[in-house]
Scaffold this motif. Structure first.
Motif, PDB file in Angstrom:
ATOM      1  N   ALA A 258      -6.264   1.754  69.885  1.00 52.69           N
ATOM      2  CA  ALA A 258      -5.457   2.091  68.493  1.00 52.69           C
ATOM      3  C   ALA A 258      -6.172   2.958  67.439  1.00 52.69           C
ATOM      4  CB  ALA A 258      -4.333   1.397  67.700  1.00 52.69           C
ATOM      5  N   TYR A 259      -5.362   4.191  67.541  1.00 50.05           N
ATOM      6  CA  TYR A 259      -6.595   5.118  66.540  1.00 50.05           C
ATOM      7  C   TYR A 259      -6.183   5.735  65.439  1.00 50.05           C
ATOM      8  CZ  TYR A 259      -9.802   5.973  69.394  1.00 50.05           C
ATOM      9  OH  TYR A 259     -11.311   5.885  70.739  1.00 50.05           O
ATOM     10  N   VAL A 260      -5.746   5.550  64.068  1.00 48.90           N
ATOM     11  CA  VAL A 260      -4.695   5.912  62.464  1.00 48.90           C
ATOM     12  C   VAL A 260      -5.656   6.442  62.629  1.00 48.90           C
ATOM     13  CG1 VAL A 260      -4.092   5.290  60.197  1.00 48.90           C
ATOM     14  CG2 VAL A 260      -3.824   3.539  62.320  1.00 48.90           C
ATOM     15  N   SER A 261      -4.796   8.610  62.071  1.00 49.46           N
ATOM     16  CA  SER A 261      -5.836   9.073  61.218  1.00 49.46           C
ATOM     17  C   SER A 261      -4.338   9.732  60.485  1.00 49.46           C
ATOM     18  CB  SER A 261      -5.516  10.681  63.059  1.00 49.46           C
ATOM     19  OG  SER A 261      -5.838  11.516  62.294  1.00 49.46           O
ATOM     20  N   LEU A 262      -5.585  10.164  59.684  1.00 50.02           N
ATOM     21  CA  LEU A 262      -4.970  10.638  58.241  1.00 50.02           C
ATOM     22  C   LEU A 262      -4.628  11.825  58.431  1.00 50.02           C
ATOM     23  CD1 LEU A 262      -6.924   8.619  55.333  1.00 50.02           C
ATOM     24  CD2 LEU A 262      -5.444   7.673  57.079  1.00 50.02           C
ATOM     25  N   THR A 263      -3.543  12.075  58.855  1.00 48.23           N
ATOM     26  CA  THR A 263      -3.292  13.907  59.253  1.00 48.23           C
ATOM     27  C   THR A 263      -3.191  14.314  57.763  1.00 48.23           C
ATOM     28  OG1 THR A 263      -1.900  12.443  61.154  1.00 48.23           O
ATOM     29  CG2 THR A 263      -1.919  14.833  61.026  1.00 48.23           C
ATOM     30  N   LEU A 264      -3.573  14.403  56.869  1.00 45.37           N
ATOM     31  CA  LEU A 264      -2.882  14.870  55.997  1.00 45.37           C
ATOM     32  C   LEU A 264      -4.734  15.163  55.678  1.00 45.37           C
ATOM     33  CD1 LEU A 264      -1.423  16.079  53.279  1.00 45.37           C
ATOM     34  CD2 LEU A 264      -2.749  13.079  52.054  1.00 45.37           C
ATOM     35  N   PHE A 265      -5.634  14.987  56.490  1.00 44.64           N
ATOM     36  CA  PHE A 265      -7.022  15.284  55.546  1.00 44.64           C
ATOM     37  C   PHE A 265      -7.472  15.785  56.808  1.00 44.64           C
ATOM     38  CE2 PHE A 265      -5.862  11.550  52.584  1.00 44.64           C
ATOM     39  CZ  PHE A 265      -6.007  12.211  51.322  1.00 44.64           C
ATOM     40  N   GLU A 266      -6.797  15.254  57.823  1.00 43.89           N
ATOM     41  CA  GLU A 266      -7.823  15.497  59.234  1.00 43.89           C
ATOM     42  C   GLU A 266      -6.581  15.916  60.132  1.00 43.89           C
ATOM     43  OE1 GLU A 266     -10.227  12.761  60.882  1.00 43.89           O
ATOM     44  OE2 GLU A 266      -9.042  11.417  61.022  1.00 43.89           O
ATOM     45  N   PRO A 267      -5.452  17.627  60.597  1.00 43.22           N
ATOM     46  CA  PRO A 267      -4.708  17.746  61.099  1.00 43.22           C
ATOM     47  C   PRO A 267      -5.471  18.381  62.247  1.00 43.22           C
ATOM     48  CG  PRO A 267      -5.517  19.510  58.973  1.00 43.22           C
ATOM     49  CD  PRO A 267      -6.263  18.330  59.207  1.00 43.22           C
ATOM     50  N   GLU A 268      -6.984  18.056  63.008  1.00 39.79           N
ATOM     51  CA  GLU A 268      -6.707  18.916  63.899  1.00 39.79           C
ATOM     52  C   GLU A 268      -7.964  17.270  64.721  1.00 39.79           C
ATOM     53  OE1 GLU A 268      -9.938  18.068  61.414  1.00 39.79           O
ATOM     54  OE2 GLU A 268      -8.773  19.249  61.041  1.00 39.79           O
ATOM     55  N   PHE A 269      -7.362  16.364  64.057  1.00 41.54           N
ATOM     56  CA  PHE A 269      -7.989  15.455  64.592  1.00 41.54           C
ATOM     57  C   PHE A 269      -7.256  14.562  66.180  1.00 41.54           C
ATOM     58  CE2 PHE A 269      -7.778  10.599  66.105  1.00 41.54           C
ATOM     59  CZ  PHE A 269      -9.153  10.065  66.151  1.00 41.54           C
ATOM     60  N   GLY A 270      -5.815  15.152  66.327  1.00 39.72           N
ATOM     61  CA  GLY A 270      -5.827  14.866  67.579  1.00 39.72           C
ATOM     62  C   GLY A 270      -6.179  15.726  68.626  1.00 39.72           C
ATOM     63  N   GLU A 271      -6.452  16.954  68.444  1.00 42.15           N
ATOM     64  CA  GLU A 271      -6.905  17.753  69.772  1.00 42.15           C
ATOM     65  C   GLU A 271      -8.637  17.512  69.765  1.00 42.15           C
ATOM     66  OE1 GLU A 271      -8.127  22.786  69.277  1.00 42.15           O
ATOM     67  OE2 GLU A 271      -6.611  21.605  68.531  1.00 42.15           O
ATOM     68  N   THR A 272      -9.232  17.369  69.270  1.00 41.43           N
ATOM     69  CA  THR A 272     -10.001  17.402  68.851  1.00 41.43           C
ATOM     70  C   THR A 272     -10.776  15.705  69.909  1.00 41.43           C
ATOM     71  OG1 THR A 272     -11.023  17.224  66.976  1.00 41.43           O
ATOM     72  CG2 THR A 272     -11.985  16.153  67.856  1.00 41.43           C
ATOM     73  N   LEU A 273      -9.549  14.691  69.701  1.00 40.09           N
ATOM     74  CA  LEU A 273      -9.187  13.267  70.705  1.00 40.09           C
ATOM     75  C   LEU A 273      -9.188  13.628  72.022  1.00 40.09           C
ATOM     76  CD1 LEU A 273     -10.838  10.191  71.103  1.00 40.09           C
ATOM     77  CD2 LEU A 273      -7.842  10.299  69.816  1.00 40.09           C
ATOM     78  N   SER A 274      -8.293  14.954  72.011  1.00 41.13           N
ATOM     79  CA  SER A 274      -7.715  14.815  73.569  1.00 41.13           C
ATOM     80  C   SER A 274      -8.611  15.196  74.205  1.00 41.13           C
ATOM     81  CB  SER A 274      -6.491  15.468  73.429  1.00 41.13           C
ATOM     82  OG  SER A 274      -6.996  17.068  72.854  1.00 41.13           O
ATOM     83  N   ARG A 275      -9.912  15.803  74.151  1.00 37.22           N
ATOM     84  CA  ARG A 275     -10.841  16.017  75.029  1.00 37.22           C
ATOM     85  C   ARG A 275     -11.402  15.193  75.465  1.00 37.22           C
ATOM     86  NH1 ARG A 275     -15.464  18.968  71.839  1.00 37.22           N
ATOM     87  NH2 ARG A 275     -16.169  19.608  74.779  1.00 37.22           N
ATOM     88  N   TRP A 276     -11.734  14.267  74.692  1.00 36.92           N
ATOM     89  CA  TRP A 276     -12.443  12.482  75.676  1.00 36.92           C
ATOM     90  C   TRP A 276     -11.335  12.142  76.379  1.00 36.92           C
ATOM     91  CZ3 TRP A 276     -16.673  14.944  75.995  1.00 36.92           C
ATOM     92  CH2 TRP A 276     -17.158  16.064  75.021  1.00 36.92           C
TER      93      TRP A 276
END
Length: 718
Positions: free
Chosen positions: A528-546
């Protein structure tokens, strides 16, 4: 002429008549009233020798003198009044408890940086019990508050609820202690009004919701002042001893309390030197205070930089800065208050209009409301001493550093309410006289409740500063993920106090944290990953590469969401289907995850994604170098044309790594503007940070040099 000697009966008749007159007067001097109502009847010779019924002679004398027999019920009336005051105090405490418990459920998903540090220290004391006057983490803090928190953490775990309960408990106890202080300063009637003013004061209600050590300063400070005023009035050794004990304990609460300690010790010294009546008691108090202070004093002498760091780091001693702080505080009462959301609705004034009127009336009424005029000086000095830490530091008006000001402020507000009642009794019906100040304070209480539950709890800055994105995500994780699933937070670090504290609550899930802007952590199993989307809206896209992603929770109150919880399944086919792995010593494996471009231009920047794994538990930090070599290489006498070095995962350093995790990090290699056209080799290697030895390449086969060539690129002419 003969001398007239008054008999016991004549004295008692006069006394009873004066008592009756006093109780019926509305503007009678309060000190005289107290003395008159407390005087016992004088016993005549017949009573002393046991002759005759105890009340018969007095009753006959009263009847002959024309004194109302109802006077015998005066003590009972006083008991009724005392009982009414006690019931008023109980109602006030219940109202204070209600105000301080409001929003408790919503705040289960909120915990600030400083509160989490206090919780971590409480956990540390549970794991390793010890006595220390000072805690060095988080810029240094006095330890007594953490010791108070420890049983709450032991009972309720690493949750905000236990910490908040400790703050509420301390805040309500402060109300009770303040009522006792009010009785010593303003008497019972004024004490009720003063305690009610503190009960509804937004400043104290807000602070009582926060698990901060300033709460303990107010509680112990109020108890200490109560004992000190009582000791000065009654000169009892027990009160002097309690005042000395409280003075010593104040030094272990909050750094703003140090000025209170200094003033009280100076006052005790004055009494020892100049007041023969109080000399012994003041000496007892001073000696006990010094004994209790001794451990902190010794620690401060041995570690002055630790104890003074916080105070010196925020101080502003230049005269223009102090004058500016005075102006800011002048505007804080009715215009713009503390801007920090941890301690206030940003910018909310300290007082509402009704409280401001009571304050003005209180300033005028204090000389007539206090037991002794000297207490006016006490209140004034206490206010100035409490305000001083914020006047000589940054970020004024800082209500936390000046929190001691709530005590004299509430006393003056109480004097204003009592003065309003007394004026009303002269001009109108007694019920109306009570109704006016009660209505003002009730309106203030309703405004405080509304402001806290509707404005403060829903404020966007509060959400961020109290790390609600982390804390609410923890609640989602506990509800939606199995206990064996690893959890990662981004963009954070494992040392972040809120992450560290709430990780205990997530147990047995193992937790980690990293900054997704620079690196990723991919375990071999679903995570499970908790992303503070407020500060890194691109996190999901980056993680989805792997990894393959599923969103299981989001902050639905905002758009875009302020946090997102993912479950990710790593794609081993992507992570493992690349050249390598290359082994460096017995510590790390490295694998390139992205192919090099065929051609580049001068002034381009190569991006290189590397995957790394720990082969064992690592005990130090490492860095990666990325070099651009020509032919021959620098090891063969050639030139190194470009270099890009970066530390491995600074937010999730190698000592935190596990052997079942892959660490993805992007590195950059600039192409020099003056680089001649041709073919060049891109090489990578590892070394101990910050400038230690390089790690040898040991697999898939030993290399003659301590680097691995990733491939070649063609540099085109500019």
């Amino acid at each position: 002429m003969g001398i007239i000697v008054p008999t016991a009966r004549s004295v008692n008749i006069t006394l009873l008549y004066l008592q009756q007159t006093a109780t019926q007067a509305t503007l009678f001097d309060r000190d005289s009233l107290e003395v008159l109502l407390s005087l016992p009847p004088i016993r005549g010779p017949g009573r002393a020798q046991g002759h005759g019924p105890p009340d018969s002679g007095m009753s006959q004398t009263m009847a002959k003198a024309g004194v109302s027999p109802a006077l015998r019920d005066a003590p009972e009336g006083r008991k009724t009044a005392t009982s009414g005051a006690r019931w008023a105090a109980v109602i006030m405490l219940l109202a204070g408890l209600l105000l301080r418990c409001s929003g408790l459920a919503a705040m289960e998903g909120m915990l600030s940086f400083d509160e989490a540090y206090n919780g971590l220290d409480a956990l540390s004391l549970l794991r390793s019990p010890r006595l220390t006057p000072f805690l060095t983490a988080n810029n240094g803090r006095e330890s007594l508050w953490v010791y108070l928190l420890t049983p709450f953490v032991a009972i309720f775990g690493a949750r905000p609820f236990g910490l908040r309960l400790a703050a509420i408990f301390t805040g309500v106890l402060t109300l009770a202690a303040f009522f006792a202080l009010g009785r010593q300063v303003l008497r019972e009637r004024g004490a009720i009004w003063a305690a009610t003013a503190l009960c509804v004061l937004y400043w104290h209600v807000q602070l009582s919701h926060m698990a901060l050590r300033a709460n303990l300063f107010l509680l112990i400070g109020t108890l200490t002042l109560t004992a000190l005023v009582r000791a000065e009035r009654l000169n009892r050794r027990r009160d002097w001893a309690l005042a000395g004990l409280g003075t010593g304990l104040l030094a272990y609460t909050y750094f703003s309390a140090d000025l209170w300690v200094a003033c009280i010790i100076a006052l005790l010294a004055f009494w020892v030197l100049r007041s023969p009546q109080r000399r012994t008691g003041a000496a007892i108090a001073a000696l006990l205070a010094m004994v209790v202070l001794a451990p902190m004093a010794v620690y401060a002498l041995l570690h002055p930089s630790d104890v003074l760091y916080r105070a010196t780091s925020v101080q502003k001693l230049a005269l223009p800065d102090i004058l500016q702080n005075v102006r800011l505080w002048a505007g804080a009462w009715l215009k713009r208050g503390d801007p920090f959301p941890e301690y206030n609705i940003p910018g909310r004034p300290i007082l509402d209009p009704g409280q401001a009127i009571l304050l003005l009336l209180g300033i005028a009424s204090v000389p007539f409301a206090v037991r002794r005029r000297s207490l006016c000086v006490w209140i004034l000095v206490l206010a100035l001493v409490s305000l001083f830490p914020s006047l000589i530091s940054d970020q004024a008006p800082h209500t936390l550093r000046a929190c001691g000001l709530v005590i004299p402020l509430a006393l003056v507000l109480g004097a204003g309410a009592w003065g309003t009642e007394r004026i009303g009794r002269r001009l109108a019906h007694p019920v109306l006289a009570v109704a006016v100040p009660l209505a003002v304070l009730t309106a203030s209480g309703l405004a405080t409740s509304r402001d806290f539950t509707q404005r403060w709890l829903n404020n966007g800055e509060v959400f961020t500063r109290l790390e609600a994105h982390i804390n609410r995500a923890v609640l989602d994780l506990k509800r939606l993920t199995p206990p064996e699933m690893p959890v990662y937070f981004s963009p954070l670090s494992p040392s972040h106090p809120v992450v560290a504290f709430r990780s205990v609550d997530l147990s047995p899930r193992r937790t980690g944290a990293f900054d997704g802007h620079y690196c990723l952590v991919l375990p071999d199993e679903p995570a499970a990953y908790v992303s503070l989307t407020l500060f890194e809206p691109e996190f999901g896209e980056t993680l989805s590469r792997w990894a393959d992603l599923t969103v299981i929770a989001q902050d639905e109150a905002a758009s875009p969401p302020r946090y997102t919880v993912y479950v990710a399944m790593p794609r081993r086919s992507v992570l493992d289907n690349t050249p390598g792995p290359y082994t460096f010593g017995d510590a790390l494996q490295l694998r390139p995850l992205s192919a090099l471009p065929q051609t580049v231009q001068p002034r381009d920047v190569l991006t290189i994604d590397l995957g790394l794994r720990a082969l064992r538990r690592l005990d130090r930090d490492y860095s990666v170098f990325v070099h651009l070599y020509g032919n021959p290489t620098p090891y063969e006498g050639g030139q190194m044309w470009s270099q890009g070095d970066s530390q491995l995962h600074p937010s999730y350093p190698p000592p935190c790594w596990r052997t079942d995790e892959t660490f993805v990090q992007r590195f950059y290699l600039p192409i020099p503007a003056d680089l001649p056209a041709g073919r060049y080799t891109v090489a990578v290697g590892l070394y101990e940070s910050p400038s230690g030895p390089r790690l040898p390449v040991t697999a898939p086969e030993p290399q003659p040099w301590d680097y691995v060539p990733l491939g070649q690129v063609e540099v085109l002419p500019d």
